[in-house]
Scaffold this motif. Structure first.
Motif, PDB file in Angstrom:
ATOM      1  N   LYS A 138      19.052  36.039  45.439  1.00 41.00           N
ATOM      2  CA  LYS A 138      18.477  35.409  44.244  1.00 41.00           C
ATOM      3  C   LYS A 138      19.251  34.155  43.819  1.00 41.00           C
ATOM      4  CE  LYS A 138      16.549  39.628  42.195  1.00 41.00           C
ATOM      5  NZ  LYS A 138      15.136  39.194  42.322  1.00 41.00           N
ATOM      6  N   TYR A 139      20.566  34.179  44.011  1.00 37.56           N
ATOM      7  CA  TYR A 139      21.394  33.063  43.537  1.00 37.56           C
ATOM      8  C   TYR A 139      22.329  32.568  44.642  1.00 37.56           C
ATOM      9  CZ  TYR A 139      20.028  35.232  39.104  1.00 37.56           C
ATOM     10  OH  TYR A 139      19.310  35.788  38.061  1.00 37.56           O
ATOM     11  N   VAL A 140      22.380  31.255  44.797  1.00 38.40           N
ATOM     12  CA  VAL A 140      23.359  30.605  45.685  1.00 38.40           C
ATOM     13  C   VAL A 140      24.185  29.659  44.822  1.00 38.40           C
ATOM     14  CG1 VAL A 140      23.732  29.065  47.647  1.00 38.40           C
ATOM     15  CG2 VAL A 140      21.880  30.744  47.718  1.00 38.40           C
ATOM     16  N   VAL A 141      25.459  29.959  44.694  1.00 35.19           N
ATOM     17  CA  VAL A 141      26.351  29.114  43.888  1.00 35.19           C
ATOM     18  C   VAL A 141      27.258  28.327  44.830  1.00 35.19           C
ATOM     19  CG1 VAL A 141      28.223  29.092  42.197  1.00 35.19           C
ATOM     20  CG2 VAL A 141      26.284  30.632  41.888  1.00 35.19           C
ATOM     21  N   LEU A 142      27.196  27.014  44.736  1.00 36.72           N
ATOM     22  CA  LEU A 142      28.000  26.131  45.587  1.00 36.72           C
ATOM     23  C   LEU A 142      29.272  25.717  44.855  1.00 36.72           C
ATOM     24  CD1 LEU A 142      25.096  23.808  46.795  1.00 36.72           C
ATOM     25  CD2 LEU A 142      25.887  25.945  47.842  1.00 36.72           C
ATOM     26  N   ASP A 143      30.386  25.856  45.518  1.00 36.19           N
ATOM     27  CA  ASP A 143      31.675  25.435  44.943  1.00 36.19           C
ATOM     28  C   ASP A 143      31.775  23.912  45.045  1.00 36.19           C
ATOM     29  OD1 ASP A 143      34.213  25.810  43.819  1.00 36.19           O
ATOM     30  OD2 ASP A 143      35.179  25.949  45.774  1.00 36.19           O
ATOM     31  N   TRP A 144      30.908  23.241  44.301  1.00 35.54           N
ATOM     32  CA  TRP A 144      30.643  21.811  44.499  1.00 35.54           C
ATOM     33  C   TRP A 144      31.745  20.908  43.949  1.00 35.54           C
ATOM     34  CZ3 TRP A 144      26.515  19.593  47.039  1.00 35.54           C
ATOM     35  CH2 TRP A 144      26.361  18.215  46.884  1.00 35.54           C
ATOM     36  N   ASN A 145      32.264  21.217  42.788  1.00 33.82           N
ATOM     37  CA  ASN A 145      33.182  20.289  42.111  1.00 33.82           C
ATOM     38  C   ASN A 145      34.656  20.461  42.493  1.00 33.82           C
ATOM     39  OD1 ASN A 145      31.149  19.033  40.328  1.00 33.82           O
ATOM     40  ND2 ASN A 145      31.023  21.072  39.427  1.00 33.82           N
ATOM     41  N   TRP A 146      34.999  21.568  43.105  1.00 35.05           N
ATOM     42  CA  TRP A 146      36.401  21.801  43.458  1.00 35.05           C
ATOM     43  C   TRP A 146      36.860  20.825  44.535  1.00 35.05           C
ATOM     44  CZ3 TRP A 146      38.994  23.389  47.958  1.00 35.05           C
ATOM     45  CH2 TRP A 146      40.328  23.743  47.762  1.00 35.05           C
ATOM     46  N   ARG A 147      38.126  20.371  44.400  1.00 32.03           N
ATOM     47  CA  ARG A 147      38.683  19.411  45.361  1.00 32.03           C
ATOM     48  C   ARG A 147      39.998  19.936  45.923  1.00 32.03           C
ATOM     49  NH1 ARG A 147      35.725  14.719  44.733  1.00 32.03           N
ATOM     50  NH2 ARG A 147      34.574  14.579  42.786  1.00 32.03           N
ATOM     51  N   HIS A 166      33.926  25.326  32.632  1.00 32.09           N
ATOM     52  CA  HIS A 166      33.787  26.765  32.889  1.00 32.09           C
ATOM     53  C   HIS A 166      34.794  27.286  33.911  1.00 32.09           C
ATOM     54  CE1 HIS A 166      30.135  27.846  30.678  1.00 32.09           C
ATOM     55  NE2 HIS A 166      29.647  26.660  31.005  1.00 32.09           N
ATOM     56  N   THR A 167      35.138  28.560  33.783  1.00 31.93           N
ATOM     57  CA  THR A 167      35.749  29.310  34.875  1.00 31.93           C
ATOM     58  C   THR A 167      34.588  29.872  35.684  1.00 31.93           C
ATOM     59  OG1 THR A 167      35.757  31.385  33.626  1.00 31.93           O
ATOM     60  CG2 THR A 167      37.707  29.952  33.408  1.00 31.93           C
ATOM     61  N   LEU A 168      34.878  30.429  36.845  1.00 33.27           N
ATOM     62  CA  LEU A 168      33.783  30.969  37.651  1.00 33.27           C
ATOM     63  C   LEU A 168      33.072  32.119  36.927  1.00 33.27           C
ATOM     64  CD1 LEU A 168      32.179  30.997  40.249  1.00 33.27           C
ATOM     65  CD2 LEU A 168      33.912  32.503  41.256  1.00 33.27           C
ATOM     66  N   SER A 169      33.831  32.999  36.291  1.00 28.59           N
ATOM     67  CA  SER A 169      33.223  34.136  35.582  1.00 28.59           C
ATOM     68  C   SER A 169      32.347  33.685  34.427  1.00 28.59           C
ATOM     69  CB  SER A 169      34.309  35.086  35.069  1.00 28.59           C
ATOM     70  OG  SER A 169      34.831  35.858  36.129  1.00 28.59           O
ATOM     71  N   SER A 170      32.851  32.725  33.636  1.00 24.92           N
ATOM     72  CA  SER A 170      32.060  32.251  32.493  1.00 24.92           C
ATOM     73  C   SER A 170      30.802  31.524  32.954  1.00 24.92           C
ATOM     74  CB  SER A 170      32.895  31.343  31.586  1.00 24.92           C
ATOM     75  OG  SER A 170      33.234  30.134  32.248  1.00 24.92           O
ATOM     76  N   MET A 224      36.324  35.860  39.790  1.00 20.18           N
ATOM     77  CA  MET A 224      35.053  36.434  39.317  1.00 20.18           C
ATOM     78  C   MET A 224      35.165  37.909  38.936  1.00 20.18           C
ATOM     79  SD  MET A 224      32.898  36.724  42.885  1.00 20.18           S
ATOM     80  CE  MET A 224      31.489  37.399  42.036  1.00 20.18           C
ATOM     81  N   THR A 225      36.385  38.428  38.864  1.00 25.21           N
ATOM     82  CA  THR A 225      36.583  39.843  38.528  1.00 25.21           C
ATOM     83  C   THR A 225      35.924  40.215  37.200  1.00 25.21           C
ATOM     84  OG1 THR A 225      38.680  39.830  39.707  1.00 25.21           O
ATOM     85  CG2 THR A 225      38.321  41.647  38.186  1.00 25.21           C
ATOM     86  N   ALA A 226      36.086  39.344  36.203  1.00 27.77           N
ATOM     87  CA  ALA A 226      35.532  39.623  34.876  1.00 27.77           C
ATOM     88  C   ALA A 226      34.008  39.646  34.886  1.00 27.77           C
ATOM     89  CB  ALA A 226      36.026  38.584  33.881  1.00 27.77           C
ATOM     90  N   PHE A 227      33.384  38.998  35.842  1.00 30.73           N
ATOM     91  CA  PHE A 227      31.918  38.932  35.891  1.00 30.73           C
ATOM     92  C   PHE A 227      31.307  40.080  36.699  1.00 30.73           C
ATOM     93  CE2 PHE A 227      28.361  37.747  38.666  1.00 30.73           C
ATOM     94  CZ  PHE A 227      27.356  37.606  37.722  1.00 30.73           C
ATOM     95  N   LYS A 228      31.830  40.340  37.877  1.00 33.16           N
ATOM     96  CA  LYS A 228      31.117  41.231  38.806  1.00 33.16           C
ATOM     97  C   LYS A 228      31.086  42.698  38.380  1.00 33.16           C
ATOM     98  CE  LYS A 228      34.868  42.061  42.157  1.00 33.16           C
ATOM     99  NZ  LYS A 228      34.818  43.521  42.214  1.00 33.16           N
ATOM    100  N   GLY A 229      32.042  43.120  37.567  1.00 27.45           N
ATOM    101  CA  GLY A 229      32.017  44.514  37.111  1.00 27.45           C
ATOM    102  C   GLY A 229      32.139  45.485  38.271  1.00 27.45           C
ATOM    103  N   GLU A 230      31.166  46.381  38.400  1.00 27.51           N
ATOM    104  CA  GLU A 230      31.198  47.393  39.450  1.00 27.51           C
ATOM    105  C   GLU A 230      30.544  46.918  40.751  1.00 27.51           C
ATOM    106  OE1 GLU A 230      29.368  50.859  37.895  1.00 27.51           O
ATOM    107  OE2 GLU A 230      30.854  51.160  36.301  1.00 27.51           O
TER     108      GLU A 230
END
Length: 279
Positions: free
Chosen positions: A231-240, A130-134, A175-181
């Motif tokens: 509501k959501y906490v997303v961890l940038d876990w896999n990036w190195r 995945h990309t962050l947006s997807s 995340m531009t494609a996801f966040k919208g407005e």
């Protein structure tokens, strides 16, 4: 006549003793002897030195080897390990194990059980495709509705936690494609004073916060950031990074991250208000 012969005998004896005397006082034979002994000793010494030089070096025995200090093997770094193996995507068990290990000597057994994360508290994990947006579209399918309902200041609905300011900026672009407005805010310490971030959060409604665990924890402690609407906490876990280290592989970042979990994230998960995703 008798006296004359006696006198001749005495004269003859004196003559003989006189002749023998000088010969006895000479030290020539002794000198020759000492010179000869010195020469013999020098030759023996030389022969001994030649023998010593011809003796082959003694082989090391097991005892000799054991007394010698052993060379320390170079400890493998995270970079060495990861460079020789393919990185695996993170899963809930990885975070649960880390939390358990961290609090094992800091909390009682009962307290540790209270901090345990349930599987229901996790979003689906990124399988590295995945990309962050997807990924965000997958785990937050009702995002458009959620962002419209959010009206509180000094709070966010979605919190993305990463290791550095540069990485945070990169994620904001992704995340531009996801966040919208939706309005997103940078929550890191580089070039931004914490007072400025507090005022920015108070000024208007912010939907997404992207930043480092150290600054996010500091904002929570100063009451600059509230977790009530989270509501959501997303961890940038896999990036190195360049050294192939994840966020939780860097000691100081890991310490800040565990502090952030203590500052309300774990309690939110326990109350089923917050869900964690490993990107």
């Amino acid at each position: 006549m008798g006296n004359a012969s006696d006198a001749e005998e005495e004269t003859q004896q004196q003559k003989e003793s006189t002749e023998k005397g000088p010969k006895n006082t000479k030290a020539k034979p002794e000198k020759r002897k000492s010179v000869t002994e010195g020469t013999v000793k020098a030759k023996k010494k030389k022969n001994n030195e030649q023998k010593v030089s011809n003796i082959p070096p003694k082989k090391e025995t097991e005892d000799d080897k054991s007394t010698k200090p052993k060379r320390k093997r170079k400890k493998k770094t995270i970079t060495d390990v990861l460079a020789s193996s393919e990185p695996k995507p993170g899963c809930p068990a990885d975070l649960q194990d880390m939390v358990t290990q961290y609090f094992s000597d800091k909390r009682s057994v009962i307290e540790q059980e209270e901090l345990a994360l349930q599987d229901s508290g996790f979003l689906s994990c990124n399988d590295l495709t995945h990309t962050l947006s997807s990924y965000l579209k997958q785990v937050c399918p009702k995002w458009s509705k959620i962002q419209k309902q959010h009206k509180e200041t000094s709070s966010v609905v979605l919190l993305i936690v990463c290791s550095s300011a540069l990485r945070a900026i990169e994620l904001l672009k992704q995340m531009t494609a996801f966040k919208g407005e939706a309005k997103a805010v940078k929550l890191f310490a580089k070039h931004i004073k914490i007072e400025e971030q507090v005022k920015l959060l108070q000024k208007g409604v912010t939907h997404v916060g992207v930043g480092t665990p150290g600054r996010i924890s500091a904002l929570i402690e100063k009451d600059g950031l509230s977790l009530k609407a989270l509501k959501y906490v997303v961890l940038d876990w896999n990036w190195r990074d360049q050294k192939l280290r994840r966020m939780v592989d860097v000691p100081e970042v890991k310490l800040d991250f565990m502090k952030l979990l203590e500052n309300g994230i774990l309690n939110g998960c326990k109350e089923d208000k917050v869900k964690i995703g490993l990107f």
